[in-house]
Design an enzyme around this catalytic site. Structure first.
Site, PDB file in Angstrom:
ATOM      1  N   GLU A  75       0.829  -1.204   0.000  1.00  0.00           N
ATOM      2  CA  GLU A  75       0.000   0.000   0.000  1.00  0.00           C
ATOM      3  C   GLU A  75       0.872   1.267   0.000  1.00  0.00           C
ATOM      4  O   GLU A  75       1.859   1.345   0.741  1.00  0.00           O
ATOM      5  CB  GLU A  75      -0.918   0.022   1.223  1.00  0.00           C
ATOM      6  CG  GLU A  75      -1.913  -1.124   1.267  1.00  0.00           C
ATOM      7  CD  GLU A  75      -2.893  -0.968   2.421  1.00  0.00           C
ATOM      8  OE1 GLU A  75      -2.985   0.160   2.965  1.00  0.00           O
ATOM      9  OE2 GLU A  75      -3.549  -1.966   2.786  1.00  0.00           O
ATOM     10  N   ASP A 108      -3.693   3.736  -1.008  1.00  0.00           N
ATOM     11  CA  ASP A 108      -4.364   3.892   0.282  1.00  0.00           C
ATOM     12  C   ASP A 108      -4.867   5.328   0.462  1.00  0.00           C
ATOM     13  O   ASP A 108      -4.391   6.258  -0.188  1.00  0.00           O
ATOM     14  CB  ASP A 108      -3.379   3.544   1.401  1.00  0.00           C
ATOM     15  CG  ASP A 108      -4.070   3.278   2.726  1.00  0.00           C
ATOM     16  OD1 ASP A 108      -5.305   3.120   2.731  1.00  0.00           O
ATOM     17  OD2 ASP A 108      -3.365   3.228   3.757  1.00  0.00           O
ATOM     18  N   GLU A 110     -12.601   1.685   3.710  1.00  0.00           N
ATOM     19  CA  GLU A 110     -11.979   1.686   5.036  1.00  0.00           C
ATOM     20  C   GLU A 110     -12.870   2.420   6.039  1.00  0.00           C
ATOM     21  O   GLU A 110     -13.700   3.237   5.670  1.00  0.00           O
ATOM     22  CB  GLU A 110     -10.626   2.385   4.980  1.00  0.00           C
ATOM     23  CG  GLU A 110      -9.571   1.670   4.151  1.00  0.00           C
ATOM     24  CD  GLU A 110      -8.226   2.386   4.231  1.00  0.00           C
ATOM     25  OE1 GLU A 110      -7.283   1.788   4.775  1.00  0.00           O
ATOM     26  OE2 GLU A 110      -8.135   3.541   3.762  1.00  0.00           O
TER      27      GLU A 110
END
Length: 646
Positions: free
Chosen positions: A507, A537, A594
């Site tokens: 990431e 990310d 997320e």
């Protein structure tokens, strides 16, 4: 007038040479007039009982008055700077007056000649000869005036002596003529060398000033540069009242400039920097310098209170936030500013700059487009940061660093498909330190490479115990992907581990790509060729996330947790998230949401087409031992066996 100037050799285009002639003359011509007055009365005394009183008293007195007036005039202008547009006029006037006075003196001296005896006549020849010599040497750097005196006196003098019929006087006349020719030659050569020296000095001064300008000005914006910025701070700090008088140091940065530069190109970026510089330079009472890139140094030399400083900062930010509308470019860029007030925040240029830069860091982190004033709170943070850095430098990273793992869940099967490795550090001296704090500290003290090496080794070791279909997701820092050496180390560790690279996601964040995008892209491509998968990310919090999706070898996008905050209450948030999910689907790359914390968020995300999620709703970060229990509970013996490598 132009013909007259050309005729007597006064070049109106060479102001520097003319000024040098004038300034030199102001020192020498008074001496010349003094000698003329002394020589005049010395000659007059030789003819006192031989010539009429009008020749021995009246005319000498008149010549003395004229010479004395010029003597006083030159003494008065000696320490006065004459404007450029008056230099030529004054020099021309000097030449004309020199011609008139020379004619008067030589006419008077030759008028005395017939009245004298041999000795008195010798005095006349001596007077004229010594006067010419005195004029030539006194006017050595004012060629035009010296030649004028010589041209008026010597021909009349020589012709007069040649017409007397006296062989001795003939010899004196010829001798004087030849000596004059020799001296005129010396005069011309000396005057030419003087003019050349002046030109050389002017050129040397110009080059010195140009070098000083280049050394202290930014070549693109013509603002003062970093060097001049710190010189200005030093000058303010060197004032006698520096310890009591307040002034403000600022560091401003353009938010989103990198995205505009990437979209429109460096030429457009330069135009925006020039325009931003122009806006800042027009703000009254603000000293502005370009420190480099899109960063500007600011100085406000005024005793402002904290609220007044913030008002000034907001005014500057508003100025920078106006649209940049130029041919082929339309951009809106915000400006963040960090301020530090002297002497409260520091008493040296370096400390004040560091404090302002620290305040800018906080502005960009949480107050983008706004000013932040360095405070005692920031001072405490700096001390705490220093403590963290010192503890890190002395830490046993192998023993003190640990990993926690948070699962990414496939909603269609309710099973984990990957675990993200999250770093944790517990120091024996200061206890547990938040990841964002110690990772940032490791980057500052250039320890991040060592830390990544230790953590990646621990992550690979933990992965050996997982089922074959569970992936590892590991975060790389900006330093990691910009360092060829670190990329090669990661590749070597993967090869040595024996684990399949295709089961590993690396990431990266947008902020880690900003500093050197081309180098970062090459590093990611090298890792991609090895077989690992690349994930972007914190997608959506930067200015250029979409451009990175198209330009990087991505396999997955992780949507930032900020999208989840009002997902349940705002239609606009759901529409925006839907567009991101559809974009990932159209590009055939994975999408992970997320920060999922509620069942309602899960339901909304599922309805929008997102099937992979991560967050506290499913599980908090867990230890390696807890991972096994979590996998066992969710997989429920669905045939996934443990890895047997190593």
């Amino acid at each position: 007038m132009h013909r007259l100037l050309t005729f007597i050799g006064l070049d109106s285009g060479e102001t520097d040479v003319l000024r040098a002639q004038l300034e030199t003359s102001t020192k020498q011509i008074p001496v010349l007039y003094f000698l003329l007055i002394v020589n005049c009365w010395a000659l007059s005394s030789s003819f006192m009982n031989l010539a009429p009183l009008w020749l021995t008293i009246t005319l000498p007195a008149l010549l003395t008055v004229l010479s004395g007036a010029r003597f006083v005039f030159w003494l008065r202008v000696r320490h006065r700077r004459v404007p450029d547009d008056r230099i030529l006029k004054q020099l021309l006037g000097t030449v004309v007056i020199a011609a008139v006075l020379s004619a008067c003196f030589v006419t008077w001296a030759l008028a005395l000649f017939p009245y004298g005896d041999v000795r008195a006549q010798d005095h006349v020849t001596f007077f004229i000869g010594i006067t010419v010599v005195s004029c030539i040497f006194s006017l050595l750097h004012f060629l035009q005036a010296a030649l004028t005196v010589t041209a008026v006196v010597i021909p009349a003098y020589v012709i007069y002596l040649l017409r007397t019929g006296d062989p001795t006087l003939h010899a004196i006349a010829i001798n004087q003529f030849l000596v004059t020719i020799a001296m005129v030659n010396i005069l011309i050569v000396g005057s030419r060398d003087f003019a050349q020296r002046v030109r050389s000095q002017v050129e040397a001064t110009r080059l010195s000033e140009e070098n000083a300008r280049l050394a202290n000005r930014d070549s693109l914006t013509d603002l003062p540069n970093r060097r001049q910025f710190f010189s200005t701070l030093e000058a303010l700090l060197d004032r006698p009242d520096a310890g009591r008088r307040r002034f403000i140091v600022g560091v401003a940065d353009l938010d989103g400039f990198k995205a505009v530069n990437d979209r429109y190109g460096h030429s457009a970026g330069d135009q925006i920097l020039v325009e931003a510089s122009r806006r800042l330079a027009e703000i009254e009472g603000l000293f502005v310098a370009r420190l480099g890139g899109d960063e500007f140094g600011l100085v406000i030399d005024a005793e402002l209170g904290d609220e007044a400083i913030m008002d000034e900062g907001r005014r500057i930010c508003e100025c920078l936030a106006l649209p940049y509308d130029m041919p082929g470019i339309y951009a809106r860029i915000a400006g963040s500013i960090g301020f530090a007030a002297a002497p409260d925040a520091g008493r040296s240029a370096e400390v004040l700059y560091e404090r302002a830069d620290y305040a800018l860091y906080h502005a960009k982190a949480s107050e983008r487009g706004k000013p932040v004033l360095f405070s005692e709170h920031h001072e405490r943070q700096i001390r705490q940061r220093s403590i963290v850095e010192q503890c890190l430098l002395g830490a046993d990273l192998e023993r003190e660093l640990e990993l926690r793992f948070q699962p990414m869940i496939d909603i269609t099967t309710n099973r984990p498909i990957a675990f993200e490795a999250l770093a944790r550090w517990t120091s024996p001296e200061i206890g547990s330190v938040p990841p964002d704090v110690f990772i940032a500290a490791a980057e500052r003290i250039d320890l991040i490479g060592t830390m990544t090496h230790v953590l990646f080794a621990k992550a690979l070791e933990a992965m050996r115990q997982w089922p074959d279909d569970i992936r590892l997701s590991f975060n790389l820092s900006a330093r990691d992907i910009s360092s060829t050496e670190m990329v090669l180390k990661i590749i070597d560790m993967l090869q040595r581990s024996g684990l399949p690279p295709s089961q590993i996601d690396l990431e990266v964040t947008e902020t880690s790509l900003v500093a050197d995008f081309d180098s970062a892209r090459q590093s990611l491509q090298a890792l991609k060729l090895m077989g690992v998968r690349i994930a972007l990310d914190d997608f959506g919090i930067g200015y250029s996330s979409l451009s990175y999706v198209h330009r990087l070898p991505l396999d997955k996008v992780k949507v930032d947790r900020s999208f989840m905050r009002d997902l349940e209450t705002r239609t606009e948030s759901r529409k925006l998230l839907k567009s991101v999910i559809d974009l990932c689907r159209s590009l055939d790359i994975g999408c992970v949401a997320e920060g999922v914390e509620t069942a309602d968020q899960v339901a909304i995300l599922t309805s929008l087409g997102c099937t992979t999620m991560q967050g506290y709703y499913f599980a908090r970060p867990m230890t390696g031992t807890e991972v096994h229990a979590f996998i066992a509970a969710t997989c429920n013996d669905r045939g996934a066996g443990l890895r047997s490598w190593g």
